[in-house]
Each structure stands twice: as C-alpha cells, then as structure tokens.
Design an enzyme around this catalytic site. Structure first.
Site, PDB file in Angstrom:
ATOM      1  N   ASP A 333     -59.187 -77.856 103.123  1.00 58.58           N
ATOM      2  CA  ASP A 333     -59.641 -76.749 103.955  1.00 58.58           C
ATOM      3  C   ASP A 333     -60.412 -77.266 105.167  1.00 58.58           C
ATOM      4  O   ASP A 333     -60.265 -76.752 106.282  1.00 58.58           O
ATOM      5  CB  ASP A 333     -60.594 -75.830 103.164  1.00 58.58           C
ATOM      6  CG  ASP A 333     -60.044 -75.375 101.824  1.00 58.58           C
ATOM      7  OD1 ASP A 333     -59.234 -76.102 101.237  1.00 58.58           O
ATOM      8  OD2 ASP A 333     -60.451 -74.302 101.366  1.00 58.58           O
ATOM      9  N   GLU A 459     -49.594 -73.704  95.403  1.00 55.61           N
ATOM     10  CA  GLU A 459     -50.037 -74.241  94.106  1.00 55.61           C
ATOM     11  C   GLU A 459     -49.400 -73.517  92.922  1.00 55.61           C
ATOM     12  O   GLU A 459     -49.750 -73.787  91.778  1.00 55.61           O
ATOM     13  CB  GLU A 459     -51.562 -74.158  94.011  1.00 55.61           C
ATOM     14  CG  GLU A 459     -52.259 -75.109  94.964  1.00 55.61           C
ATOM     15  CD  GLU A 459     -53.769 -74.946  94.967  1.00 55.61           C
ATOM     16  OE1 GLU A 459     -54.223 -73.786  94.850  1.00 55.61           O
ATOM     17  OE2 GLU A 459     -54.472 -75.951  95.068  1.00 55.61           O
TER      18      GLU A 459
END
Lengths: 700, 700
Positions: A333, A459
């Site tokens: 991130d 994911e």
C-alpha cells in the site's frame, strides 16, 4: 466550524464511539492518539486480555468493543504470541476525569445535551462541547480540546473549560497517564514505573520489544475547585512523550524543557503554523461538491498525520497508525497507493518512505534466506526490521509482487522528483539484491522464465501461474536494475547478462495484441460464480457469503489485478484493451479490498465513464467516512486515502503519471457536479498549481 | 525370549527412551499406555506446559523430550487452544518407584547392568530386568513386568520382583497413579480427586472434554521391606480403569469386582488366551526372513492393540493411540491403509471401523454446512464427533477425497465379508448424504463436472485441478450410491438422475488410452525439481530441504497419488500403464509420507520387480522399527503397519482385492530370501489359510 474543514458529530451515539475514535485520530507522524473521550466511557474496559489469533485478513472479525483507546508511536513494536511483531498500544495520555458534586462524568449515563464534537482538519484540533445536567440539577458547560503538536513532535496539549451555568458547582478534575491498556488483548509491557509529584505525572514504560517510553504530564488546576454560577474554570494539561529510539534521528531529539514553563499560546501557534504549511503544499480545493471536498481533506489530513517525514525507519501502516487492525504493519500500500501523494506534495517524506525499504533491506535478505533463496525478498507484512511478519502463509509465501512494487515505487519517486542521488545512495543495492532473488524465484519452463505459485493483488486466488500484474512488475524491476547497474558500471557482467535474459524471457500471460488479458495463465480454469445467488447483501463483503475453499477456486476477484497493471503501465495498453478488460473484470470483482474502488474509479474516468467514476468516488469516500459502515473503527484505511487522492488527481483531473510523462499533462474528466478542482503538485522539484474545470485546465 | 516374537532392547540408552516408549506401547483397544519406565527417569518432566501450535503436518518438529508418558483411552478427548479436539493424555497408571537403602532407582544415574527389556508380541507383556548395584555396593536384580488385559478391558496388571543378590537390602516401594501429565503441553484436567486408603489409590479425573475417568489401583507389598540376601520380594499392582463413556457400549461395561480379590494368575491366563485367539486369526508366518517376520508381527500386534473392536464410536488414530502426534485424530488411513487387515482377519472390527463413519455422519453434515454445502463432508481430521479438527486450512479445506474413500472402504468391506446388511443399516444414508455434497462441490465447466481446488493424496500440491485419484474415487462413490439406492428403491428420482449425470460427466484428467496419466489437469505446469541439488541427505525428509512455498509449486510428490489410484482400481489399468506411471512418478516421489512406501512396494511386486519391492519392504519396516530413525517416538505409524500387511498380502503374496475378485486369487512374487509365507484370510465369512512359496500357492 467550517463544514468543509471539520469532521463533525452532533449527538452522542454509543454505537459509534469506536468509529469516531478511529476517524478522529490525531497525530503528528511521531505520535498518534485515537479520538477517545478523555474521561473514558462506562462499560468499555481497556485492559481486557484475550487471544487474538490470525485469521483471513479481509474478513477478520475484530473483537466487539464499545471503545478502543489507542496511543501509538510508529517503531515502538513488540512480539505478540500469535500475530508476530505488532505496534504496541501505549498508555493513554489524554486521560482526564471530571467529577461534579460527587457525580462522575460519563457520556453514557449522565444527562448530556447540546453535544457536538469536531476534528478541525485545518489544525488537527479536536473539540468536544456539551452541557451536563447533574443529578442534583446543576448545569455545566464543558469544552474539551486537544492537539498533538505538529511543530513540537514530543508535545501534546489538552484543555478543558467548565462553566457553571446554574448554581455553584464543586468540581474535581483528575488527570492521568493511563497504563491500563492492551494491544489486541495482549500485554506488551514488561515494566511500568509511575510517579506523581505535585502537578507532574511521569510514566516510564518498558516493552517486550525492548524499548523505553517516557511520558510526562503537567496538569494545571487539578483537584477540587468550586465554580460559581456564571464563572468558568480552565484546566490545562501538557504532555511530553519520548522514547529511546528518538536519539538516532536528529529531528526527533527532544529539547528537554520543563513542561511547566511551556507557553501554551505559543505552542498552539507553532502547531497551527506547521499545519498551515502542510496544507499549503497539499490541499485540494473542489468547487461544487462539499461532500467530496471534506472527504479529500479528511484523506489528506490522515496522510499528513500518519507520516513521520523525518524518520526513514518507519513507514505508514495499513491503518494509518489509528488502530490495531493489521497490527501496525507496512504493506505494498505504501508504495503503490500512498506514495504518489507524497511524491507530489512532500518529496522529503516520499524519499523517507522509499528509504524505509532500504533501511529494512537486511530483513528482506533474511526473508530470502529463510525461503532458501539468495538476494532480498521484501516482507508481505513488514514491521521495523523488514522480517516477514504475516502470520498467514498463503500471503506471506505467495504474494511476492511487493518486492517488485518497491522498485517500481523507487523509480516513480526518482522520475517525479529528479532525485537521482537516491539511486546511488540506496537504489542500486536494493535492485541488485532483489534481482538476485528473482533469478532464484523463477522457473525455467519451455524456454521461458515463469513465476509459479503466485498470489497477485487479487488475494482471492492464492496460488496462480504467471500472474500478469506480478510478472509485469518483475520485468520492470529487472529492466531498471540492469539499466541502472549498467549505467553506473556496477554489477558483475554475467549477473547482468542473466538478469537481462530473465527479463527478456519472463513469461507474460498475454500477448500485446490480446484484447482481453487473463489475470494469470490458469485464470480461465477457475469456476464461474453466480453472484446473485451467493452475495445476498451487497452492503457486506462478498467473502462473508462464501467459504474460503470455494472462493479460492472461483472467478471472483477481491480487487483490481489486471486493471491495477493497466493503471501502472498506461502506455502499454490501448483504450480498446482497457475497455475490454474493465468490462470483463469489474463485474466479477467484489471490491472486498479497500484498494480496489479507487483503481476502478481512475480507470473509469480515463475511459470517460464519468457516472461510473462518480459511483466509485462514493464508494471510496464511504470506506471510512460513512458512519453506517463504521469502516474506521479499527483505524483509517490509509491506502484508500491515497487512493482518493489518486482518483482525483489521476482520475478526474487526469494527470499522467510522472513515471511515464516528463511534463504535467492532464486529460480531465470531472464529475458532473464539480465546477472546478485546484491541485497543488510538486513536479521535478517545483511547486505547481493545477486548476481544472470542465472547459480545460491551466498550470501555474 | 523368542526373537521372532519379541521387540527387544539389550542396553539402556537415554537417547532411545522415547522411541521405545512408542514402539513398546501396550493396550487392548480400550486403554493404551506407552512403554515408559515405571519409575520415570531423571530429567524428564511430564507436566511441563508449553504452546504447541499447528505446523506443517509432515514436518512438524515435536518438542525434544527424553521421555513421554502416554495413557490414552480412545474417545476421551478435549479441546486444545490451538490444535482443536485432541485425545487427552491421562494419569500414568504404571507409576512404581523403588528405593533401595535410601537410593532412588533411576536408569540414568544408577549403576545398571545386564539390562534387557522386551515386549512379547504374543501376549503383549512388557518385561524389563537388570541388576542394580547401589552406591552402598549392594546388588539387586529387578524384574518389572506388566500387561493391559486383552480379556478384561478395564484391568491392567504389573509386577515387580526384587532379588537381593548381595547383602540384605532395605527396600521401599511406592506406587501411584500419577496425575502430573500434560497433553501436547496443555492441561486438559479440570478437576482431579485423589484418595489413598491403605493399599488402594483412587484417582477421579474430570476433563475439559466433559468426561470423568476413574482409575483405581491396588498395590501389594507397598512400603518398607527388608530383603535378605538371596531372597526375593514380589510386588503386585492391579489397576482398574473406567470412564463415563463406557456405559453406552455393552462390551465395555465394567464388572465392579473388588480389585483386591482378583486372581492374578487367572487374569494373566485369560489375557494370554485372548491374545492367542487374536493371533490365530491374524498371524503371518514367514520362513526365511526373521527381520520381516518380526516386523509384520510388530505391525499386526499394534493393529490388534490399537483397535477397539467393540466400539464403533472410535476408530484408530494416525499414531495408533501410542503418542500425541496428530492429536489422536482419524484420517483416511483407517479406510485405505488399515481396513483391509481387519476385513480379512476380524470382520467385526472392520464393521465397527466403517460404522464409525456412520456414527459421525452428523459431524460430516455439520462440516458440509460450514462450507456452505448440503449433504455430508467427512473431516480430513476427525475426532469423535466427525467435525473437522484439522487446524491447517490447506488440508481441511482441500483434501476432500476422504469423503469418497469412506464409501470405497464401505464397499470393500461389504464385498469381502458379504455383510450386505450394513448397506441398509448405515450405508444408504452415508451414500445419500455424501452424494448430495458432491453434487454441490462440483463445478460444471464446458459440459463436464470438475473438481477444482483439490489436494490429492500428494499433499505437496495443495490446490490442483481435477486430481485423478480424487475424481476417480468420487466417480466410484457416486456410482455405488446410484446403484444401491436404485436397487433398494430409495432416493428421489431426480436426485438419482442428477448424481448419475455427474458421475457420467465427472472429468477424469486422463483418457483410458493414455499411457502416462497426469496426477491432475495442471500437473504438467508445475516446475521440475533438481532433487540432487536440493535433497542433500536422503535419510531425512525432502521437505526439510525446501520451503513450503517452493515445494507447493514443484513436481515433487509427497506420496503415491496416481499409483494409489492404480492400486485401488487395478482392473482399469494395463501393465503397460502401470509401468509407465511407476517409472515416471517414483523418481519424483519423496516418500515423505509414511503411506507411500507400501503402495510402491505392492506395485513393484505386481510388476515382478522383486528387488525394488524388497527395497520398499525395508523402507516400510524401518519407518517404526529402525532405532536410528526413532520413527515411533510420537507413536506408531499405524497406517504403515496396515501398509506392511498389504505389502505382504497384496504385494508379495499377490492377493487380488476382494473388491474386484470374488475368489481368492493370488499372483505371488516373493522376496528372494523368503521360502514361504503363510497367511490367514477371512473371505466371505470363511477363515482360509494361504500358503505361498516360490513354486506357487495353496489355500485351505
């Protein structure tokens, strides 16, 4: 109170305490404190111990708590029995209890009226005021106010004024540095020493991470006071916080002034001045949309607050140091979602964020070794050492793109700032080490190099073959490595040759000419999902309606994957490809990850689909700003804050990434409501101001 | 001592205590006690508490301990904080301490000579004798002996004779039921009540699983005694054990006799008689190979010991109730590796093993529900309820073949015993429920039904597409379901039709004509492994030399997978296919699983590769019998015991499976050393005796 600058709450709601605690977190990069009530709240124990075990990171259910205090100093971390290294929740510095005529102040049980609370984003000051009608019928007006100084990193200040509106009132105020706290239910404190002498309280905390934290508070007007009707009492508390980690960084060294002698007005002034400076470099002004205006300011506020621009030993954790979600760990991130904001508003901060990965290179080398490889492999979840901290093996083992993302981010930083010195100072070593890792991580199959067993940004597919995003990033990373090492005559010839070959022959699961790009070589073989049948309530996560087992074999994306690649490599894909892939992937993307909405919004804007982009703007804003969702309970989705900035800058204003464009070039597509947006942008070391309207844009 | 019947240790070795404790475990199906020294050993604390967390099941490193007491009653289980439900290690019943002239007996520190210990497999009696030269120079001869009665399930007996060989000796003997034990470092006991009155000790233990266990011992000659030179003292201890679970099963109900009045000789006689009966039905006699002879008897001994033939509420755990490895859980091992032995030696026991899955059908239904499916889904790791207990999601979620294996096993049992009543009594419901699950678990892709996200027997590839073994088993299972339900006019028509269609169109990742069969649709896409480079020491597990991450993307099998399928469906594959697949898979199979070697041995024998089969025979024997490997430390690899039986019966003797053959048909391929092997076989309810030589075989 300016509605375009303040996060505002106009009535007490026991269900939202934890939400506002996260949302109204204050801080200065060095120290962060959640927006909890000074006096606490009945029924919310802060030192309960419980077993928090690692679970699926998206869908982890956090402990139901009415309120959660949080006091964090990035870098102050310690081992948790199941969660590995985590940021430690430190003693609560703003503790201030009020007793009126023998009755304890408690928002839950006292008779409270005219409640209002607001966090002024302009100066980061949190204010709460209300009237309190005591059981004896007296009426008081209380105003709490507090700040964590942006100018004096070790100082926090709070004040309380109490006005007796009817009758004389006997008031007892007690202040504390409250050590009765736990982190994720665990006690990280190995020793606490507390001294109280006159108006000074000093707490020295030793942690299981080996650190010592010193907190000192000076409380004016403590004890019993009688306020006569119409009169008011003002209480001041000044807090000083430091740790044994501060000495290493010049800017963090403390000036040891006696806090009793500090001038309150001057402290506040210095603090405000610093915030003004911050805002001058970063504020985005939207005309025509107050909601979006407040939202982007909230996002920028938290980005500025969460970052310690002076300290390359820490980065910005996934919850923006505003809660214990994700244990205070650093993810990709930082590089992909957050860094662009800093690159274009505060290059010094951006440099230290990139440098954080250089500081943790030895941890990354340790990781590679633990997996049996040479070189450096960055942690999926990093703490201060760079060692892998992720407790779930599917992410830790397989979500390897982070190692390439870091090189991409470094290059982005250098391209945008022209700080080429960074390459020599840190970059070459990072590139060499990560290239060594990639050379061991690839498998040579049928004359191509492949990356098997990979989890991409999506994911929900944990082990795929040649993930498009990952492989493209690795190719980029190796290309830059070979280029910089060759330019500087570094690196062994045979090594460079090998990396060059791997880069050349690294398989991409698509051809340039493919209209639709498969997320990975095996993507087509997964099962289609009947979303309508499974996802009964779209206001909740898709993942809550499907077992992980079924999810892991289905074509349901957690977040943008191929689209993320198209965002990061815009020059390589045609409009037609973008449309084809957007239209294919968006309907099967659940956006269960907070990283997803902004990416989709930017690309929708790029395609000129303004309604669609607006829809994602709402989604992005709601992630933390919508009280119904309570997204901020466990902290701020700080990547989404960076995402909102990107959605406005790269999406609506249509700025071309400095990675691929030397000049400021825009291709705007403003929301229909917006009349204008004004954006400050640092570009190659110069501060520019971009004003975009529906008619066009200008730069000055 | 008969070398063909006794597990023998001829000197004390502190490094091997734990190994022999596992290997020499005694039991009667109902109660099991590891072969620990009666007096304990210095430096081996039994009640240490520690955190045992779930790890990779193959490579899990167990706590280094010198000695590990173990007292298990299958079915007495309780929750562990990380490992879910596990068998509880109960108080140690054989505790017996000896003090001679003030010196405590301790094998580690005392002067011990002429040590020998043997477990007589013929009657399960464990005997240890040695001389002890005390610090004062006196010499004693001690003989410990003990048994857990095969005839009287609640009774165990131990004796100790002490002979004074030089000088008069002052002896103090104390016996106990020692409650100072833990299971995997955890205390499952919620309450312990201990009473000692004269020569009777009574311990009532309450567990966190909600059970109450009552243990009572009667010790003769406790306390101080003087033994004059040349004389001897005999001490007897009788122990009675029962639990609150016993009442449900007629055969386990206790006759409440006063243990003081029990006739020792008669107890021993009844016990021996029962063992003789057991051996008559099961003993395999090998002429020409004492090592294999002892090994198969060891295997049969533990199979008989581990099984409670009277109790369908429990099965045989992976470590044969001889240790805490795998937490006392039941795997597919029961159905595929162990059951054939019981089918052909003790059909009643076999019936109860299959019935165990009927008893746990409600747990299996709960599992299906938890994953979002209808029907029943058997647990990868089951305890007494059938609820999934496996703490690692990759196995729990993806190793689904167990649900089909159970139906295969049921059919095998019925075919071999002709107990068709079982189908109606239990089978139809099991089949109906599991078929419902399969109908939800398959994905319809391109007109075929597929099973995605599957871990086959080869646990080194966790998520594959259409695993050959799994899909073939599921097809079989659905076929039988439709067949039996149609025959008995049960099941709804549309349901049967649907299951029939799924069975018909369930994808197999191979065609009948393929010579080489890929383990799964995606198998070819995994990376080749350079075994010589990675696997530096072949005496250790391959998995120790490679990270799980790399392993999970490599063509390195943990165990037989396609070959296991060829073993279970022998009629469907030609000799040529067998050879092609054996030659392809064996070199890339690590045999890190103890289930692997026997399968390879059987198939090698079937192909007439006798040397190769002999090599696997050695491997199979070494798994628990080789002191250098210490394989039995955490318990017996009971599936491998069943595997050894199969290797001899299906491999060397070449018996065709009763699943596919109505008559006893053999195709022998004896090891070169062996002159003859004699095997008792129950077939369709009749006891037969098969004698195989190199010249041929006869059955009578």
């Amino acid at each position: 109170m300016n509605i375009n600058w303040c996060l505002y709450e106009n009535s007490y709601n026991g269900e939202l305490i934890k939400y506002y605690e996260g949302l109204m977190t204050q801080g200065n990069g060095y120290l962060h404190v959640r927006g909890s009530y000074e006096e606490g709240i009945s029924g919310a124990v802060q030192d309960e111990e419980y077993d928090r075990k690692p679970a699926n990171v998206t869908l982890e259910k956090h402990k139901k708590q009415k309120s959660k205090w949080g006091t964090y100093i990035p870098g102050i971390v310690g081992p948790h029995p199941y969660l590995k290294t985590e940021t430690i929740n430190l003693p609560y510095i703003f503790d201030l209890k009020v007793n009126a005529d023998g009755e304890e102040l408690d928002m839950e049980n006292c008779q409270i009226e005219k409640y209002e609370r607001y966090l002024n984003l302009l100066d980061g000051i949190l204010t709460r005021s209300f009237t309190w009608k005591t059981n004896k019928g007296k009426v008081l007006k209380l105003t709490f106010s507090r700040m964590i100084s942006m100018a004096d990193k070790h100082i926090a200040v709070q004040t309380l004024t109490i006005k007796a509106e009817s009758g004389d009132i006997n008031i007892v105020v007690t202040g504390d540095i409250n050590t009765g706290v736990r982190t994720n239910g665990f006690n990280h404190f190995t020793r606490i020493k507390k001294e109280k002498q006159d108006d000074i309280t000093r707490v020295i905390t030793e942690t299981n991470g080996g650190n010592t934290i010193t907190m000192c508070s000076y409380l004016d007007c403590e004890g019993e006071n009688v306020i006569q009707q119409g009169e008011q009492l003002k209480i001041t508390k000044i807090i000083q916080v430091s740790t044994d980690r501060d000495e290493e960084i010049e800017a963090l060294k403390e000036t040891k002034e006696d806090i009793r002698t500090l001038d309150l007005d001057r402290l506040v002034e210095r603090h405000r001045l610093k915030w003004t400076e911050k805002w001058r470099a970063a504020d985005i002004v939207i005309t025509g949309d107050n909601h979006a205006q407040l939202a982007i300011r909230m996002a920028i506020y938290h980005l500025i607050r969460a970052d310690n621009e002076d300290d390359p030993r820490v980065a910005i954790c996934a919850k923006g140091h505003a809660g214990e979600g994700y244990c205070g760990r650093y993810f990709w991130d930082t590089e992909i979602n957050i860094l662009p904001f800093f690159i274009h508003t505060n290059p010094k901060a951006a440099r230290n964020l990139v440098k954080f990965r250089y500081m943790t290179l030895s941890g990354a080398k340790e990781n590679a070794k633990n997996y049996g490889y040479k070189g450096a492999r960055y942690a999926w979840e990093s703490s201060v050492t760079g060692i892998e901290e992720c407790a779930n093996w599917q992410y830790a083992d397989h979500e390897i793109h982070v190692t390439a993302d870091i090189i991409y981010a470094m290059e982005h930083y250098v391209k945008a700032t022209k700080d080429v010195g960074f390459i020599e100072e840190c970059g070459l070593e990072m590139m060499k080490e990560t290239a060594e890792y990639w050379a061991e991580r690839v498998d040579e199959i049928d004359g191509q190099y492949q990356l098997l067993g990979v989890m991409g940004p999506d994911e929900y597919l944990p082990m795929t073959r040649n993930n498009a995003f990952t492989n493209r990033m690795v190719k980029f990373s190796l290309e830059k490595t070979v280029q910089y090492l060759s330019e500087t005559n570094q690196g062994q010839k045979d090594q460079l040759k090998k990396w060059e070959t791997i880069k050349e022959r690294l398989r991409l699961p698509y051809k340039e000419t493919d209209e639709l790009i498969m997320q990975s070589d095996d993507f087509a073989s997964y099962a289609d999902v009947n979303f309508d049948e499974i996802w009964k309530d779209r206001s909740r996560y898709f993942g809550e309606f499907i077992s992980q087992e079924k999810n892991y074999r289905s074509k349901a994306l957690k977040q943008a994957d191929v689209l993320e690649m198209m965002l990061l490599f815009p020059e390589e894909f045609t409009e037609k490809q973008l449309i084809a892939n957007y239209d294919y992937y968006e309907p099967i993307t659940t956006h269960d990850s907070s990283l997803s909405a902004a990416v989709h919004g930017i690309l929708a804007a790029r395609m000129g689909r303004v309604k669609e982009a607006e829809r994602f703007l709402d989604k992005v804003i709601d992630i933390d700003m919508c009280p119904d969702k309570c997204g901020a309970e466990e902290g701020i989705h700080i990547a989404n804050c960076g995402g909102l900035w990107q959605l406005i800058v790269y999406g609506f204003a249509g700025l071309k990434s400095a990675m691929w464009e030397d000049n400021i070039v825009l291709n705007p597509c403003l929301p229909r409501e917006w009349q204008q947006v004004e954006i400050p942008i640092m570009w190659h070391g110069e501060r520019k101001r971009v004003v975009v309207t529906h008619e066009g844009y200008n730069i000055n």
